[in-house]
Design a protein around this motif. Structure first.
Motif, PDB file in Angstrom:
ATOM      1  N   GLN A  77       0.860  -1.188   0.000  1.00 42.65           N
ATOM      2  CA  GLN A  77       0.000   0.000   0.000  1.00 42.65           C
ATOM      3  C   GLN A  77       0.896   1.237   0.000  1.00 42.65           C
ATOM      4  O   GLN A  77       1.308   1.721   1.045  1.00 42.65           O
ATOM      5  N   THR A  78       1.231   1.677  -1.194  1.00 48.92           N
ATOM      6  CA  THR A  78       2.112   2.833  -1.346  1.00 48.92           C
ATOM      7  C   THR A  78       1.391   3.920  -2.119  1.00 48.92           C
ATOM      8  O   THR A  78       0.480   3.646  -2.912  1.00 48.92           O
ATOM      9  N   PRO A  79       1.776   5.172  -1.908  1.00 49.41           N
ATOM     10  CA  PRO A  79       1.079   6.264  -2.584  1.00 49.41           C
ATOM     11  C   PRO A  79       1.336   6.280  -4.083  1.00 49.41           C
ATOM     12  O   PRO A  79       2.317   5.708  -4.573  1.00 49.41           O
ATOM     13  N   MET A  80       0.429   6.929  -4.789  1.00 54.51           N
ATOM     14  CA  MET A  80       0.580   7.105  -6.223  1.00 54.51           C
ATOM     15  C   MET A  80       1.479   8.309  -6.478  1.00 54.51           C
ATOM     16  O   MET A  80       1.308   9.367  -5.887  1.00 54.51           O
TER      17      MET A  80
ATOM     18  N   PRO B 270       8.834   0.942  -1.181  1.00 56.00           N
ATOM     19  CA  PRO B 270       9.188  -0.482  -1.119  1.00 56.00           C
ATOM     20  C   PRO B 270      10.567  -0.740  -1.733  1.00 56.00           C
ATOM     21  O   PRO B 270      10.888  -0.233  -2.803  1.00 56.00           O
ATOM     22  N   LEU B 271      11.360  -1.525  -1.013  1.00 54.38           N
ATOM     23  CA  LEU B 271      12.702  -1.857  -1.476  1.00 54.38           C
ATOM     24  C   LEU B 271      12.941  -3.349  -1.332  1.00 54.38           C
ATOM     25  O   LEU B 271      12.361  -4.011  -0.462  1.00 54.38           O
ATOM     26  N   LYS B 272      13.797  -3.886  -2.183  1.00 58.47           N
ATOM     27  CA  LYS B 272      14.244  -5.265  -2.006  1.00 58.47           C
ATOM     28  C   LYS B 272      15.316  -5.286  -0.926  1.00 58.47           C
ATOM     29  O   LYS B 272      15.945  -4.271  -0.636  1.00 58.47           O
ATOM     30  N   LEU B 273      15.541  -6.456  -0.352  1.00 63.56           N
ATOM     31  CA  LEU B 273      16.461  -6.543   0.786  1.00 63.56           C
ATOM     32  C   LEU B 273      17.857  -6.063   0.398  1.00 63.56           C
ATOM     33  O   LEU B 273      18.526  -5.383   1.180  1.00 63.56           O
ATOM     34  N   ASN B 274      18.295  -6.377  -0.813  1.00 62.91           N
ATOM     35  CA  ASN B 274      19.650  -5.982  -1.205  1.00 62.91           C
ATOM     36  C   ASN B 274      19.752  -4.484  -1.505  1.00 62.91           C
ATOM     37  O   ASN B 274      20.830  -3.973  -1.783  1.00 62.91           O
TER      38      ASN B 274
ATOM     39  N   PHE C 227       7.547  -1.626  -8.487  1.00 63.82           N
ATOM     40  CA  PHE C 227       8.806  -2.288  -8.834  1.00 63.82           C
ATOM     41  C   PHE C 227       9.173  -2.088 -10.305  1.00 63.82           C
ATOM     42  O   PHE C 227      10.073  -2.738 -10.821  1.00 63.82           O
ATOM     43  N   GLY C 228       8.460  -1.186 -10.981  1.00 62.97           N
ATOM     44  CA  GLY C 228       8.817  -0.843 -12.352  1.00 62.97           C
ATOM     45  C   GLY C 228       8.159  -1.674 -13.427  1.00 62.97           C
ATOM     46  O   GLY C 228       8.450  -1.482 -14.617  1.00 62.97           O
ATOM     47  N   LYS C 229       7.255  -2.584 -13.059  1.00 68.17           N
ATOM     48  CA  LYS C 229       6.557  -3.377 -14.061  1.00 68.17           C
ATOM     49  C   LYS C 229       5.498  -2.521 -14.746  1.00 68.17           C
ATOM     50  O   LYS C 229       4.695  -1.867 -14.088  1.00 68.17           O
TER      51      LYS C 229
END
Length: 854
Positions: free
Chosen positions: A45-48, A68-72, A616-618
């Motif tokens: 649930q992230t803002p637009m 949102p970020l990936k662990l790495n 995530f860029g999709k």
């Protein structure tokens, strides 16, 4: 020994009964436990966020701040800090830490809070699926869910969920958002001291964060750093240095890179219509628009400057408020007891908003031809201080009294005629110093489209979104005046007329039996030249010619022809006033119609959203607009079109879907001929042949581009002013008017305090709307090399006589080459000698003859 054996047996029985009870409890709760499989494909649930075509952030919609970020993508030091402070055995236990749980239970029995019961996995279970209520039932459910999560996900996946989900106060969720909120940084740019502050937030974010409680944040930071040191993650030098760092956290809002609120709201509304409000605000969509930041900024500057120029030449309406009204008529003699304190000034200034380049200031002294002001200055550390400045005479001499829209007072001679002690006014800071200004009451809109596919390149819906959220680009239906004429002439060219056809420029008097009055449409100014060629009539915006052409074509043919340009038929009056612009259209509709002439006859559909991506860029959506393209080269133009649509080479390279051809609504020949006449509205002139003329849009010659065409427009009583024009690749419409329909744009008289180039006389499309168009296109056209309008097949050029439109063999000033569709060129040659019409000297042009009011 016997006792020991019995104790072991009893213990085993208790363990068996406990396991049996736990199994029974699990079976009884299993149906009530939520499924954790959703964690495998978590939708955050992230803002637009709204971005320009060149990736400039325009706005963000949604209350929850999350990145949102990936662990790495998290720095290892932050991961180490979280493990050290929250769950140092995370990678070794099975979801529930027996050591931590035992310590917590023992502490409970002893009446002490030993902590350590909740592992990171248990916190994930609680944050995603359970409430924060403190009950044994909730804790048992948490443990069961923890086992499920551990069996479903890897440790790294669980840790990533935790670091993105955890609430960290001030509406930030996850450490990526917290880094932005508290420090204005990407998480990878945090210092060790800042990492330790954030890592200490999960247990009590509301009273440990550096904004609400710097003292608690510092104390908790020390604990986290000590645990990192004990775990071997940092050395003693790093520990000492981080402990000595100041608590620097403060609230940071999202950094807007491109100020375009009208555009942002348009995109926001499209997304809400597409996904619904809740999902649009929480789905983490990144929305990339067709708007170019360079062009959008140029459009905003052009509109602001044009409105300020209009407003200031009509006179000064006075201070926003007077803080010492009793002194206003006292020749500025200030009683010491009446002097304004800095506290009063600051309080008054804080009540007034800034608008674009305008900011409030208070007059604290008035000299003969200058005034001292105090204003608030916002420093980088968010502190606000009171500063002093001076408005010199050149920054206020414009401010003659506003009487009404038609009349201004005398030019002032001294500052006291304009300002008084205690006046709260708006000022502008320029390179030359401070200038007195005011918030414009007049409104405006400007919209620019790609003529190839309808991509909106820039749009400004008013002076300030803060002042008015009404978007005049899409919502203001205003009478278009002479902006309608190119479409009337286009219909005439499809019905037997040519650019050389002579039409009688003479007054019309028609009795209207239904109203009992005579309808007398007039030219503006009321000058009539007898027979005049169609090209000249459009370039000079002859009103009676437009009416005669409409009559010749007929309303039944005109309405469908205009509707083909995208205009709604119900918005088109079914009477002869249509020829003079009585139809009410939005600037976006007008620009869309003009694009058809620019692109060779195709109807493009305006669009704003180029693509939508998830967090995530999709790519979830990619626009595929219909292109104004020649069918024979449709499949081979993709690379050329990509270059045209991105002249600044700023867009990321991506695969694009196959091109779709736009609908052709007029012939290429018709579009070319109308464009030639509209080019003459800018570049056409003849001071050596009677009746001496130049086009109404001649001011655009300052752009020094011959590959442009355009049309002015002014309605009755100058309530609306328009200019629409285009190059081959870009069409732009500018509108100026009042939201209050009872007001007109009025007129101004000469101000002796200003230079000789000032605008005077009645307001009209060329004076009120065209300046913004010119300023914007000066920037926009710089990215496009000059590109002539291509002459299509079946268009021929023949030499004609200027006075008669007939063929001629003469090569003097009485003739020129005109374009015709094949088969429509004149066949009769001129027999009369018109050489006597050539002037020996030059003629001073009367600028007032460029007003094209219907």
């Amino acid at each position: 020994m016997l006792l020991f054996k019995r104790l072991i047996k009893v213990g085993l029985i208790f363990i068996f009964l406990a396991c049996l009870s736990l199994a029974a409890l699990y079976l009884s709760m299993r149906s009530e436990l939520p499924s954790v499989t959703s964690l495998k494909d978590m939708q955050w649930q992230t803002p637009m966020q709204i971005f320009s075509a060149d990736n400039k952030l325009i706005n963000q919609f949604g209350e929850k701040k999350r990145i949102p970020l990936k662990l790495n993508e998290f720095p290892q030091q932050l991961i180490n800090a979280i493990l050290a402070s929250e769950d140092d055995r995370f990678y070794s236990h099975f979801g529930v830490d027996p050591i931590g749980m035992g310590r917590a239970v023992l502490g409970k029995l002893m009446g002490q809070n030993k902590g350590g019961a909740s592992t990171i996995t248990m916190q994930v279970a609680r944050n995603f699926f359970l409430s924060s209520e403190v009950t044994y039932t909730r804790k048992i459910r948490e443990i069961f869910l923890t086992f499920h999560i551990e069996s479903l996900l890897t440790k790294d996946e669980i840790l990533a969920l935790y670091m993105n989900k955890i609430p960290l106060s001030h509406r930030s969720f996850g450490f990526g958002a917290a880094a932005q909120v508290y420090y204005g940084k990407d998480v990878k740019d945090l210092t060790l001291a800042q990492i330790a502050v954030l890592a200490g937030l999960p247990k009590a974010p509301s009273n440990r964060n550096p904004i609400s409680s710097p003292r608690n944040a510092k104390a908790n930071r020390a604990i986290v750093l000590q645990r990192m040191y004990s775990a071997g993650y940092i050395n003693s030098a790093e520990l000492a240095q981080a402990n000595q760092a100041p608590i620097s956290g403060k609230r940071h809002s999202i950094e807007i890179e491109l100020n375009a609120p009208y555009i942002a709201e348009m995109a926001h509304q499209e997304m809400v219509d597409l996904y619904g409000k809740e999902l649009a605000y929480t789905g983490g969509y990144n929305v990339y628009l067709t708007v170019d930041s360079t062009l959008q900024s140029a459009a905003q500057k052009a509109v602001i400057n044009n409105l300020l120029s209009y407003d200031l030449r009509h006179g000064y309406r006075g201070a926003v408020v007077s803080l010492r009204p009793e002194l206003a008529k006292n020749e500025n003699v200030i009683d010491q007891t009446a002097e304004l304190s800095d506290e009063e000034v600051i309080e008054a200034l804080n009540k007034i908003d800034n608008y674009q380049t305008l900011f409030p200031a208070v007059i604290t002294d008035v000299a003969e031809q200058s005034a001292t002001i105090k204003f608030l200055s916002h420093q980088e550390n968010t502190q606000t201080i009171l500063q002093e400045g001076e408005i010199l005479w050149q920054g206020m001499s414009w401010a003659r009294e506003f009487i009404n829209d038609e009349k201004q007072g005398a030019a002032p001679k001294v500052a006291s005629e304009i300002l008084n002690y205690g006046d709260l006014v708006f000022v502008i800071k320029t390179a030359q110093g401070f200038t007195l200004s005011q918030l414009p009451e007049v409104s405006s809109a400007l919209v620019s489209l790609s003529t190839d596919n309808g991509a909106i390149k820039a749009a400004i819906g008013g002076f300030s979104f803060q002042q008015s959220q009404f978007n005049r680009v899409t919502q203001a239906k205003r009478q278009v005046g002479s902006n309608i004429k190119p479409f009337i002439y286009s219909a005439a060219l499809d019905n037997g007329f040519t650019l050389a056809t002579l039409v009688n420029d003479a007054p019309i008097n028609q009795w209207d039996q239904s109203s009992g009055v005579v309808w007398r449409p007039e030219n503006s100014p009321p000058i009539y030249n007898g027979d005049i060629r169609v090209r000249l009539a459009l370039a000079q915006s002859k009103n009676v010619i437009a009416v005669r052409l409409l009559r010749a074509v007929g309303l039944d043919n005109i309405i469908p022809h205009l509707a083909a340009f995208g205009f709604v038929p119900n918005d088109l009056p079914r009477n002869e006033s249509l020829a003079l612009g009585s139809a009410s259209l939005t600037p976006l509709e007008v620009a869309t119609g003009f694009a058809t002439f620019a692109n060779g006859g195709y109807l493009i559909r305006p669009y704003l959203i180029d693509r939508i991506e998830d967090s995530f860029g999709k790519i979830l959506f990619q626009a595929n607009p219909a292109m104004a393209c020649d069918p024979c080269s449709l499949e081979n133009k993709q690379q050329d079109i990509d270059n045209i649509l991105d002249p600044f080479d700023l867009l990321p390279k991506k695969e694009t879907p196959p091109l779709i051809k736009a609908e052709r609504v007029i012939s290429a020949q018709n579009a070319f001929l109308v464009t030639q006449a509209l080019n003459a509205a800018i570049w056409g002139s003849d001071y050596q042949m009677k009746p001496f003329w130049r086009g109404t849009g001649w001011r655009a010659q300052t752009l020094k581009r011959h590959d442009i065409a355009g049309k002015t427009g002014t309605t009755n009583q100058s309530k609306d002013a328009w200019f629409s024009g285009f190059s081959r690749r870009l069409v732009t419409t500018s509108w100026v008017g009042f939201d209050d329909p009872s007001r007109n744009l009025g007129r101004t008289r000469y101000n002796s305090n200003l230079d000789k180039y000032q605008v005077t006389g009645g307001e009209a499309g060329a004076k009120s709307a065209q300046p913004a168009w010119i300023d914007f296109m000066a920037v926009a056209l710089a990215a496009h090399p000059e590109e002539p309008f291509i002459q299509p097949v079946d268009i021929v050029s023949v030499r004609i006589d200027k006075s008669t439109g007939k063929l001629t063999n003469k090569t003097d000033k009485t003739s020129f080459f005109e374009y015709f569709q094949f088969g429509t060129a004149p066949t009769e040659s001129v027999t009369q000698d018109n050489s006597s019409e050539i002037l020996d000297g030059s003629r001073i042009f009367d600028e007032s003859s460029n007003d094209d009011i219907f």
